[in-house]
Design a protein around this motif. Structure first.
Motif, mmCIF file in Angstrom:
data_model
loop_
_atom_site.group_PDB
_atom_site.id
_atom_site.type_symbol
_atom_site.label_atom_id
_atom_site.label_comp_id
_atom_site.label_asym_id
_atom_site.label_seq_id
_atom_site.Cartn_x
_atom_site.Cartn_y
_atom_site.Cartn_z
ATOM 1 N N PRO A 38 0.824 -1.215 0.000
ATOM 2 C CA PRO A 38 0.000 0.000 0.000
ATOM 3 C C PRO A 38 0.857 1.264 0.000
ATOM 4 O O PRO A 38 1.846 1.337 0.719
ATOM 5 N N SER A 39 0.478 2.205 -0.834
ATOM 6 C CA SER A 39 1.204 3.476 -0.864
ATOM 7 C C SER A 39 0.502 4.466 0.059
ATOM 8 O O SER A 39 -0.374 4.094 0.837
ATOM 9 N N THR A 40 0.907 5.721 -0.010
ATOM 10 C CA THR A 40 0.324 6.749 0.864
ATOM 11 C C THR A 40 -1.203 6.756 0.721
ATOM 12 O O THR A 40 -1.721 6.652 -0.393
ATOM 13 N N ASN A 41 -1.893 6.904 1.849
ATOM 14 C CA ASN A 41 -3.353 6.937 1.857
ATOM 15 C C ASN A 41 -3.998 5.657 1.317
ATOM 16 O O ASN A 41 -5.119 5.679 0.820
ATOM 17 N N GLN A 42 -3.278 4.584 1.423
ATOM 18 C CA GLN A 42 -3.847 3.273 1.083
ATOM 19 C C GLN A 42 -3.686 2.330 2.271
ATOM 20 O O GLN A 42 -2.819 2.518 3.123
ATOM 21 N N ALA A 43 -4.548 1.311 2.279
ATOM 22 C CA ALA A 43 -4.401 0.268 3.300
ATOM 23 C C ALA A 43 -4.628 -1.082 2.655
ATOM 24 O O ALA A 43 -5.363 -1.201 1.667
ATOM 25 N N LEU A 44 -3.971 -2.087 3.213
ATOM 26 C CA LEU A 44 -4.218 -3.463 2.787
ATOM 27 C C LEU A 44 -5.188 -4.065 3.796
ATOM 28 O O LEU A 44 -4.988 -3.963 5.001
ATOM 29 N N VAL A 45 -6.285 -4.646 3.283
ATOM 30 C CA VAL A 45 -7.273 -5.243 4.194
ATOM 31 C C VAL A 45 -7.497 -6.702 3.849
ATOM 32 O O VAL A 45 -7.298 -7.128 2.705
ATOM 33 N N LYS A 46 -7.928 -7.444 4.846
ATOM 34 C CA LYS A 46 -8.275 -8.854 4.660
ATOM 35 C C LYS A 46 -9.785 -8.985 4.877
ATOM 36 O O LYS A 46 -10.306 -8.557 5.915
ATOM 37 N N THR A 47 -10.467 -9.538 3.902
ATOM 38 C CA THR A 47 -11.922 -9.623 3.971
ATOM 39 C C THR A 47 -12.355 -10.701 4.960
ATOM 40 O O THR A 47 -11.867 -11.830 4.909
ATOM 41 N N LEU A 48 -13.277 -10.333 5.860
ATOM 42 C CA LEU A 48 -13.778 -11.300 6.845
ATOM 43 C C LEU A 48 -15.207 -11.725 6.537
ATOM 44 O O LEU A 48 -15.548 -12.898 6.613
ATOM 45 N N TYR A 49 -16.058 -10.735 6.215
ATOM 46 C CA TYR A 49 -17.482 -11.010 5.957
ATOM 47 C C TYR A 49 -17.887 -10.357 4.642
ATOM 48 O O TYR A 49 -17.558 -9.199 4.393
ATOM 49 N N LEU A 50 -18.664 -11.092 3.837
ATOM 50 C CA LEU A 50 -19.204 -10.514 2.614
ATOM 51 C C LEU A 50 -20.701 -10.290 2.801
ATOM 52 O O LEU A 50 -21.418 -11.143 3.333
ATOM 53 N N ALA A 86 -13.882 -5.927 6.632
ATOM 54 C CA ALA A 86 -12.514 -6.420 6.518
ATOM 55 C C ALA A 86 -11.678 -5.915 7.692
ATOM 56 O O ALA A 86 -12.076 -4.994 8.410
ATOM 57 N N GLU A 87 -10.534 -6.551 7.825
ATOM 58 C CA GLU A 87 -9.620 -6.175 8.906
ATOM 59 C C GLU A 87 -8.401 -5.499 8.290
ATOM 60 O O GLU A 87 -7.882 -5.957 7.265
ATOM 61 N N ILE A 88 -7.962 -4.427 8.916
ATOM 62 C CA ILE A 88 -6.784 -3.728 8.410
ATOM 63 C C ILE A 88 -5.526 -4.567 8.700
ATOM 64 O O ILE A 88 -5.279 -4.945 9.848
ATOM 65 N N ILE A 89 -4.785 -4.858 7.653
ATOM 66 C CA ILE A 89 -3.550 -5.634 7.803
ATOM 67 C C ILE A 89 -2.346 -4.695 7.846
ATOM 68 O O ILE A 89 -1.401 -4.881 8.601
ATOM 69 N N GLU A 90 -2.427 -3.677 7.015
ATOM 70 C CA GLU A 90 -1.318 -2.717 6.950
ATOM 71 C C GLU A 90 -1.930 -1.401 6.485
ATOM 72 O O GLU A 90 -2.710 -1.371 5.532
ATOM 73 N N SER A 91 -1.613 -0.319 7.191
ATOM 74 C CA SER A 91 -2.317 0.928 6.880
ATOM 75 C C SER A 91 -1.412 2.123 6.705
ATOM 76 O O SER A 91 -0.545 2.380 7.534
ATOM 77 N N ASN A 92 -1.618 2.851 5.631
ATOM 78 C CA ASN A 92 -1.014 4.176 5.462
ATOM 79 C C ASN A 92 -2.101 5.249 5.443
ATOM 80 O O ASN A 92 -1.933 6.306 4.865
ATOM 81 N N ILE A 93 -3.223 4.904 6.031
ATOM 82 C CA ILE A 93 -4.325 5.873 6.118
ATOM 83 C C ILE A 93 -4.425 6.341 7.566
ATOM 84 O O ILE A 93 -4.535 5.525 8.482
ATOM 85 N N GLU A 94 -4.407 7.645 7.730
ATOM 86 C CA GLU A 94 -4.479 8.202 9.072
ATOM 87 C C GLU A 94 -5.805 7.796 9.717
ATOM 88 O O GLU A 94 -6.868 7.868 9.082
ATOM 89 N N GLY A 95 -5.748 7.362 10.953
ATOM 90 C CA GLY A 95 -6.973 7.024 11.677
ATOM 91 C C GLY A 95 -7.386 5.573 11.528
ATOM 92 O O GLY A 95 -8.322 5.126 12.185
ATOM 93 N N LEU A 96 -6.727 4.836 10.663
ATOM 94 C CA LEU A 96 -7.042 3.402 10.539
ATOM 95 C C LEU A 96 -5.807 2.597 10.933
ATOM 96 O O LEU A 96 -4.756 2.705 10.292
ATOM 97 N N ALA A 97 -5.961 1.808 11.985
ATOM 98 C CA ALA A 97 -4.815 1.072 12.514
ATOM 99 C C ALA A 97 -4.937 -0.416 12.228
ATOM 100 O O ALA A 97 -6.035 -0.942 12.045
#
Lengths: 353, 353
Positions: A38-50, A86-97
């Motif tokens: 993920p670049s700036t203002n991006q996050a990698l998420v893992k999907t838990l529920y659809l 989804a769950e945040i795995i890696e975040s470059n978005i402010e406010g999302l950990a």
């Protein structure tokens, strides 16, 4: 961190009839790709529920005029669109950990890169029984759709008798509860498929729920709607809509919310009792919940629903969802249960692994 | 005065499909009876003009649930119901004198006994070109239906583009004129059958009239409604309604006035594009002009229409009626022209003899 491998379901053949899950004409195909870091203002998420929604069927209809859809269609070759948690795995978005739960239009993918603003945090509240998945169900789109259609679009009030089809579905089950326990409607009649669903709908607050799979359905519906009804909240279209057109009181109203019975056979079945609209001066209003969300109208309704839950008026326990543990390769199969009447309340895919 | 002999058309076989005019299953049968001398508060009238209205087809439909009709059905064995203009032959009703013209629900009969209150005087005004028959046409039910539907039910305003089907009919031709010359709508699009009718509809004020009998109808309608339209005034139902459902702007409105295309085949053709109502948030309102008349709402509208005629905005000349000289034995045949698209403006039966 190395690139993240992910499997994704791609729309390979937009269907004009029933979606096909196997063979060379499969509606969807399973592919594997890798996502960059993920670049700036991006996050990698893992999907838990659809989130499984009948509207998704409309987004993939073959040869639909995009001008006539309320949202852009999913194009051939694109990841199948779906709301998800989804769950945040890696975040470059402010406010999302890392570790935080978010929801948004993530799609049928194990992992996704999301941009700032595309997802928002999910605030569960275990003490009130509010779980993350309720934000894609009772307290999310379906709950707001129910509130919008019933209270705003057809202006239900206490003296009204309300019929709702798809009453055991995500939206319908909320219509029942809102009509009975928030608006305080005089009588609430559900229509659902099968004994088990009907008893469940009655347990939510319907005065009666009529089983459309019963051989005596027409007679039972007629009996339940004796004297005719003010409001019909239509989630299914097709034959049940036709029947209901003849059971609505003069100057009655229809909230046209969905037509799940016809989504796989568009243009085949038609509404035959249109003349009832004329002779009985019926008002029909189509609506899409996004209008209420985008205009800000829906803001206070979420609070209203959460208040209803806390006061014990609205039930959002596990029983208002059908959680289906699903291997990623079976995602389309679980989704298709929507059209087979397989769910009570919101149908949620719980991804395994 | 001796009893008055009269011929009458009786409903003998309520039809479920096309009315039958000959043979043992005839929908109507011609009978002769004699009427007694009028008693107190009665008058004997001679029928001069019969009003032909698509709604009459609904009144005779076989096995219709009377609870679902806006007016009582005509029963088997009864005189066929029809609005008419008649002349007073002998009167025991105060205020109605021999020779005076009256209108009311008189039926398919040469002579009739009417009770006080069942008919009202017809006030023609030759100097303004207002003839007696206009009170069953442009200035009667059809004109008021047009005004009610357009101005009140779907709230047409100047920025709106309006499409009207059956635009060469009694109601449709008034919708065109009211939309263009009273409301001042941005664009008025007619739909009618045949070149001649279409040019006539344009002469009344439509910006364009599309011929549904043309092989290029769909393309022409699409072109005429480019950018989509706010309002559709539906007189015909069926396939044209289906087409129009895909040509209405998001949040557009439909005035559901009639479904003449389906009256002889109820339950056969269905509306297939219902989902357009949902996805494009269309508002559909059925209406019956009697509501506006009974509530008193329509009172000022008659004045509005007469004012329109006097100011030259609304044309009610001979050309806005199709007057068909008819022997009494051919009354059903003339009536059936309604369903064959045979009339421009109001179809009026002028009884011979």
């Amino acid at each position: 961190m190395p690139d993240q491998q992910t499997r994704q379901w791609i729309l390979s053949n937009p269907p004009s009839a029933d979606p096909v899950l196997e063979g060379p004409n499969s509606t969807f195909s399973l592919e594997t790709t890798s996502l960059p870091t993920p670049s700036t203002n991006q996050a990698l998420v893992k999907t838990l529920y659809l989130s499984n929604d009948p509207a998704q069927r409309g987004w993939i209809q073959k040869d639909m005029d995009p001008e006539r859809l309320y949202t852009a269609p999913v194009k051939k070759g694109e990841v199948m669109r779906s709301y998800a948690i989804a769950e945040i795995i890696e975040s470059n978005i402010e406010g999302l950990a890392k570790g935080q739960l978010v929801m948004g239009s993530i799609g049928w993918t194990e992992y996704a890169l999301v941009n700032k603003g595309e997802v928002r945090p999910v605030q569960a509240d275990a003490s009130s029984g509010i779980r993350p998945t309720h934000f894609i169900g009772a307290l999310g789109g379906p709950g707001l759709t129910a509130y919008y259609g019933l209270v705003d679009v057809v202006r239900a009030t206490a003296p009204d008798t309300v019929v709702v089809s798809g009453a055991a579905g995500a939206t319908g089950s909320m219509v029942v509860q809102i009509a009975k326990h928030i608006v305080g409607c005089k009588k609430v009649i559900g229509i659902a498929g099968g004994e088990k669903k009907c008893r469940w709908v009655e347990s939510l607050g319907a005065d009666v729920c009529v089983d459309y799979k019963s051989s005596s359905f027409k007679d039972e519906l007629k009996k339940a709607t004796d004297g005719f009804v003010e409001i019909y909240f239509d989630n299914v279209g097709g034959e049940i809509l036709d029947l209901m057109l003849s059971r609505i009181k003069r100057h009655g109203r229809i909230a046209a919310c969905g037509a799940v019975a016809t989504y796989n056979s568009m243009g085949e079945t038609g509404v035959k009792n249109w003349f009832e609209i004329i002779t009985n001066r019926i008002e029909v209003r189509g609506f899409i919940v996004t209008d209420a969300i985008e205009s800000g109208k829906a803001g206070p309704w979420v609070g209203e629903l959460i208040k209803g839950v806390k006061e014990g008026k609205i039930r959002v326990g596990e029983e208002t969802e059908t959680l289906v543990k699903t291997r990623f390769e079976d995602v389309p199969r679980t989704w298709r249960m929507l059209f087979e009447g397989g769910n009570m309340g919101k149908l949620v895919t719980v991804l395994e692994g």
